[in-house]
Design a protein around this motif. Sequence first.
Motif, mmCIF file in Angstrom:
data_model
loop_
_atom_site.group_PDB
_atom_site.id
_atom_site.type_symbol
_atom_site.label_atom_id
_atom_site.label_comp_id
_atom_site.label_asym_id
_atom_site.label_seq_id
_atom_site.Cartn_x
_atom_site.Cartn_y
_atom_site.Cartn_z
ATOM 1 N N UNK A 157 24.934 -53.556 -11.225
ATOM 2 C CA UNK A 157 25.203 -54.215 -12.503
ATOM 3 C C UNK A 157 26.371 -55.172 -12.325
ATOM 4 N N UNK A 158 26.200 -56.414 -12.815
ATOM 5 C CA UNK A 158 27.269 -57.406 -12.739
ATOM 6 C C UNK A 158 27.489 -57.984 -14.125
ATOM 7 N N UNK A 159 28.763 -57.988 -14.549
ATOM 8 C CA UNK A 159 29.163 -58.644 -15.784
ATOM 9 C C UNK A 159 29.817 -59.949 -15.342
ATOM 10 N N UNK A 160 29.158 -61.058 -15.645
ATOM 11 C CA UNK A 160 29.580 -62.386 -15.166
ATOM 12 C C UNK A 160 30.803 -62.899 -15.916
ATOM 13 N N UNK A 161 31.362 -64.002 -15.441
ATOM 14 C CA UNK A 161 32.558 -64.598 -16.042
ATOM 15 C C UNK A 161 32.310 -64.961 -17.504
ATOM 16 N N UNK A 162 33.373 -64.975 -18.330
ATOM 17 C CA UNK A 162 33.213 -65.379 -19.731
ATOM 18 C C UNK A 162 32.692 -66.817 -19.820
ATOM 19 N N UNK A 163 31.776 -67.032 -20.722
ATOM 20 C CA UNK A 163 31.230 -68.366 -20.948
ATOM 21 C C UNK A 163 32.187 -69.175 -21.818
ATOM 22 N N UNK A 164 32.032 -70.471 -21.819
ATOM 23 C CA UNK A 164 32.884 -71.339 -22.625
ATOM 24 C C UNK A 164 32.791 -71.058 -24.112
ATOM 25 N N UNK A 165 31.681 -70.500 -24.543
ATOM 26 C CA UNK A 165 31.484 -70.173 -25.951
ATOM 27 C C UNK A 165 31.831 -68.718 -26.250
ATOM 28 N N UNK A 166 32.289 -67.996 -25.232
ATOM 29 C CA UNK A 166 32.601 -66.577 -25.374
ATOM 30 C C UNK A 166 31.420 -65.728 -24.956
ATOM 31 N N UNK A 167 31.674 -64.492 -24.656
ATOM 32 C CA UNK A 167 30.624 -63.592 -24.195
ATOM 33 C C UNK A 167 30.439 -63.675 -22.688
ATOM 34 N N UNK A 168 29.796 -62.658 -22.154
ATOM 35 C CA UNK A 168 29.548 -62.587 -20.712
ATOM 36 C C UNK A 168 28.100 -62.176 -20.476
ATOM 37 N N UNK A 169 27.467 -62.847 -19.528
ATOM 38 C CA UNK A 169 26.102 -62.492 -19.143
ATOM 39 C C UNK A 169 26.138 -61.214 -18.312
ATOM 40 N N UNK A 170 25.206 -60.314 -18.590
ATOM 41 C CA UNK A 170 25.105 -59.053 -17.872
ATOM 42 C C UNK A 170 23.791 -59.056 -17.098
ATOM 43 N N UNK A 171 23.867 -58.731 -15.793
ATOM 44 C CA UNK A 171 22.666 -58.679 -14.963
ATOM 45 C C UNK A 171 22.542 -57.316 -14.295
ATOM 46 N N UNK A 172 21.300 -56.946 -14.025
ATOM 47 C CA UNK A 172 21.006 -55.716 -13.289
ATOM 48 C C UNK A 172 20.081 -56.090 -12.144
ATOM 49 N N UNK A 173 20.539 -55.884 -10.927
ATOM 50 C CA UNK A 173 19.761 -56.238 -9.737
ATOM 51 C C UNK A 173 19.292 -57.692 -9.820
ATOM 52 N N UNK A 174 20.171 -58.576 -10.329
ATOM 53 C CA UNK A 174 19.874 -59.993 -10.412
ATOM 54 C C UNK A 174 19.062 -60.407 -11.630
ATOM 55 N N UNK A 175 18.597 -59.463 -12.430
ATOM 56 C CA UNK A 175 17.806 -59.761 -13.636
ATOM 57 C C UNK A 175 18.740 -59.817 -14.839
#
Length: 71
Positions: free
Chosen positions: A7-25
């Motif tokens: 599981x990867x929680x990506x960097x904060x986006x410019x609009x706020x929030x973070x994308x979350x991925x599981x095994x690249x999905x």
Amino acid sequence: MDPAPPIVVRRPLGTGGRRVTAHGRILGLAHCDADVVALLRQAELPDAAMLLDDRSFMAWRGGRAHHYEAA
């Protein structure tokens, strides 16, 4: 070399929030820890809340863990 956490929680986006991925999905966009837990539960990981700080399970990339505001 240790394998990458599933599981990867990506960097904060410019609009706020973070994308979350599981095994690249992409699972979705989180604006708080509760959102991350909900996304992981939808992905059938019922004990997700206990895993937020488990480095073998989850990686926080491009910012502090548990921080969701735009950089």
